[in-house]
Design a protein around this motif. Structure first.
Motif, short mmCIF file in Angstrom:
data_model
loop_
_atom_site.label_atom_id
_atom_site.label_comp_id
_atom_site.label_asym_id
_atom_site.label_seq_id
_atom_site.Cartn_x
_atom_site.Cartn_y
_atom_site.Cartn_z
N GLY A 8 37.47 54.87 55.11
CA GLY A 8 37.09 54.90 56.51
C GLY A 8 35.84 54.10 56.81
O GLY A 8 35.09 53.71 55.90
N PRO A 9 35.58 53.85 58.09
CA PRO A 9 34.48 52.96 58.48
C PRO A 9 33.10 53.57 58.31
O PRO A 9 32.09 52.85 58.37
CB PRO A 9 34.77 52.69 59.97
N ASP A 10 33.00 54.88 58.13
CA ASP A 10 31.68 55.51 58.02
C ASP A 10 31.10 55.43 56.62
O ASP A 10 29.96 55.83 56.40
CB ASP A 10 31.76 56.98 58.45
N CYS A 11 31.89 54.95 55.65
CA CYS A 11 31.42 54.83 54.28
C CYS A 11 31.06 53.37 53.97
O CYS A 11 31.66 52.45 54.54
CB CYS A 11 32.49 55.30 53.29
N LEU A 12 30.10 53.19 53.12
CA LEU A 12 29.84 51.88 52.52
C LEU A 12 29.93 52.09 51.01
O LEU A 12 28.93 52.37 50.34
CB LEU A 12 28.47 51.34 52.92
N PRO A 13 31.15 52.01 50.47
CA PRO A 13 31.35 52.43 49.08
C PRO A 13 30.87 51.38 48.08
O PRO A 13 30.90 50.18 48.35
CB PRO A 13 32.88 52.60 48.99
N PRO A 14 30.41 51.84 46.92
CA PRO A 14 30.05 50.91 45.85
C PRO A 14 31.29 50.55 45.02
O PRO A 14 32.01 51.43 44.53
CB PRO A 14 29.05 51.72 45.01
N LEU A 15 31.52 49.26 44.87
CA LEU A 15 32.55 48.76 43.96
C LEU A 15 31.86 48.21 42.72
O LEU A 15 30.71 47.78 42.77
CB LEU A 15 33.38 47.67 44.63
N GLY A 16 32.57 48.19 41.61
CA GLY A 16 32.01 47.64 40.39
C GLY A 16 32.92 46.58 39.79
O GLY A 16 34.14 46.64 39.96
N GLY B 19 35.44 52.14 43.37
CA GLY B 19 36.53 51.21 43.05
C GLY B 19 36.06 50.22 41.99
O GLY B 19 34.85 50.01 41.81
N LEU B 20 37.01 49.65 41.28
CA LEU B 20 36.73 48.69 40.22
C LEU B 20 37.59 47.45 40.40
O LEU B 20 38.76 47.55 40.80
CB LEU B 20 37.01 49.30 38.85
N LEU B 21 37.03 46.29 40.08
CA LEU B 21 37.77 45.03 40.11
C LEU B 21 37.56 44.31 38.79
O LEU B 21 36.43 44.12 38.35
CB LEU B 21 37.27 44.14 41.26
N THR B 22 38.66 43.91 38.16
CA THR B 22 38.59 43.07 36.96
C THR B 22 39.40 41.81 37.20
O THR B 22 40.44 41.84 37.86
CB THR B 22 39.11 43.81 35.71
N PHE B 23 38.93 40.71 36.63
CA PHE B 23 39.57 39.40 36.80
C PHE B 23 39.67 38.76 35.43
O PHE B 23 38.69 38.70 34.70
CB PHE B 23 38.73 38.54 37.73
N GLU B 24 40.87 38.31 35.07
CA GLU B 24 41.06 37.69 33.76
C GLU B 24 41.76 36.35 33.94
O GLU B 24 42.79 36.26 34.62
CB GLU B 24 41.91 38.58 32.85
N VAL C 267 41.51 47.58 40.84
CA VAL C 267 42.31 46.37 41.07
C VAL C 267 42.08 45.44 39.89
O VAL C 267 40.93 45.17 39.50
CB VAL C 267 41.90 45.66 42.39
N SER C 268 43.16 44.96 39.30
CA SER C 268 43.06 43.97 38.22
C SER C 268 43.82 42.73 38.64
O SER C 268 44.93 42.82 39.17
CB SER C 268 43.62 44.53 36.91
N VAL C 269 43.22 41.59 38.39
CA VAL C 269 43.80 40.31 38.79
C VAL C 269 43.87 39.42 37.56
O VAL C 269 42.87 39.23 36.86
CB VAL C 269 42.95 39.63 39.90
N SER C 270 45.06 38.89 37.29
CA SER C 270 45.27 37.98 36.16
C SER C 270 45.62 36.61 36.71
O SER C 270 46.57 36.46 37.48
CB SER C 270 46.40 38.49 35.25
N TYR C 271 44.86 35.62 36.29
CA TYR C 271 45.05 34.25 36.77
C TYR C 271 45.81 33.47 35.70
O TYR C 271 45.32 33.28 34.59
CB TYR C 271 43.70 33.60 37.04
N GLY C 272 47.02 33.03 36.01
CA GLY C 272 47.81 32.19 35.12
C GLY C 272 48.52 31.14 35.95
O GLY C 272 47.90 30.43 36.75
#
Length: 413
Positions: free
Chosen positions: A267-275, A340-345, A376-381
């Motif tokens: 929701g709009p009232d949060c400013l969540p930390p992502l890592g 939340g977490l984001l990884t990129f490979e 969220v995990s993102v794989s670049y190929g």
């Protein structure tokens, strides 16, 4: 540089132990060990890769010998974490890996058997474990490591070395004592160089930067949904990529897309930390296996300025626990938990796994516990594989699917 930063204080306590038989832990390892202690089941964070081979391709005894060879050659793969007089350290264990079949129970698929085996991972035992499950005409191999001993660079080295050891029938006893001693010294040097970099990155200026950057955080309130299933929810999509879309170009876009998804969830009232993980070995360190990354915190603000992300990277070596302490000291009501977490490979940096002359086909098995409400995990190929998982005890499936659609829409824009 402050003399009272967490890294410097930790090193002082480590040196007071007065033994060369123990190695210190890096800032990233400190975080993983703390997360393990806070987990109700005491499970470590585990990084698995899954590969499908034609049934009958793999010789389990030969695979075990090859995996043991890796443990003999790489100190990180025989490191065991422990706490001595309140100080987390690494102690070198026996050069062995766990390699065995994961038998299927009635009604189970190979994926089910592997998930059950990985979920039951005990903190005791070797950090490198290989599990094989039959899947009809195929068999699926899980190559898994405790996250405290590996990062993206380590994954590539393990796959390359496992392929070579299996192909050449290398044995752990073939590692000469001099080579083993040099490898251990290289790992020791890399860990100390990493800690030196983290201490320098914990200066008053760096801590003031993170205190100001994270002061606006308004984390999401913890939510548990009674009756939710244990298996994580999953969604994935493949997107085309343009020439030049490498990590530095793509990552700010991915962060903004994840921030859009987080606003749907919270929701709009949060400013969540992502890592997100970022980093690598110090410039003077040998390219050893181990965990030499940091978890960088990103405030998921709408319309974020890309320049702020580049400023974050200038301070990305400040250890996570130091960043958390700085934010709390500045009045931010944040526990250090990530929303939340984001990884990129970049798959172009990772070799294929070739065993018995056969190239394993990488596959994905979903349903493992999530280290946070969503990841969220993102794989670049050849294309961009975007995968989102969520904890069904914290996030409803419908809302998660809406957030994933928003994420894809943001990437498309």
């Amino acid at each position: 540089m402050q003399s009272s930063n967490i890294t410097s204080l930790y090193l002082t306590r480590y040196r007071r132990l007065g033994t060369d038989a123990l190695l210190p832990v890096t800032g990233a390892q400190r975080r993983f060990l703390l997360a393990r202690r806070m987990d109700p089941s005491g499970r470590p964070a585990v990084v698995p890769l899954f590969f499908a081979f034609p049934s009958g391709t793999l010789d389990l005894a030969r695979l075990r010998t090859a995996a043991d060879r890796l443990a003999a050659a790489h100190p990180a793969l025989r490191a065991r974490p422990e706490t001595l007089r309140g100080t987390p350290v690494q102690r070198m264990g026996d050069p062995v890996a766990e390699v065995r079949r994961a038998p299927r129970q009635p009604g189970e698929s190979a994926a089910d058997a592997l998930l059950r085996t990985l979920t039951a991972w005990s903190a005791e035992g070797p950090p490198l474990r290989l599990y094989l499950a039959d899947d009809g005409p195929e068999e699926i191999l899980a190559v898994a490591m405790d996250h405290a001993v590996c990062d993206e660079q380590s994954l590539g080295a393990v796959l390359a070395d496992l392929s070579a050891a299996y192909r050449d029938r290398l044995r752990p006893e073939d590692v000469e004592p001099r080579a083993a001693a040099e490898a251990l010294q290289g790992y020791r040097d890399a860990v100390h160089l990493q800690l030196d970099a983290e201490a320098r990155a914990s200066s008053g200026e760096a801590l003031a930067y993170w205190a100001q950057r994270l002061a606006p955080l308004r984390p999401a309130a913890p939510a548990r949904r009674p009756g939710a299933g244990q298996a994580a929810g999953t969604a994935q999509a493949r997107l085309p990529v343009a020439d030049g879309d490498r990590r530095a170009a793509a990552f700010p876009v991915l962060l903004d897309a994840c921030a859009d998804a987080a606003r749907v969830l919270y929701g709009p009232d949060c400013l969540p930390p992502l890592g997100y993980p970022w980093g690598g070995r110090p410039a003077a360190a040998p390219p050893v296996l181990g965990c030499f990354l940091n978890t960088v915190v990103h405030p998921a603000a709408p319309g974020a300025d890309p320049a702020a992300w580049w400023d974050d990277l200038d301070h990305a070596d400040t250890p996570f626990d130091e960043v958390t302490r700085a934010a709390r000291a500045a009045g931010c009501e944040w526990s250090g938990a990530l929303d939340g977490l984001l990884t990129f490979e970049d798959l172009g940096h990772r070799p294929e796994l070739v065993l018995g002359g056969v190239t394993g086909r990488e596959t994905h098995i979903d349903g493992r516990p999530v280290q946070g409400p969503f990841a969220v995990s993102v794989s670049y190929g050849a294309d961009l594989l975007v995968r989102m998982t969520w904890d069904r005890a914290a996030v409803a499936d419908g809302l998660a699917q809406e957030a994933f659609a928003r994420l894809l829409d943001a990437l498309a824009r």
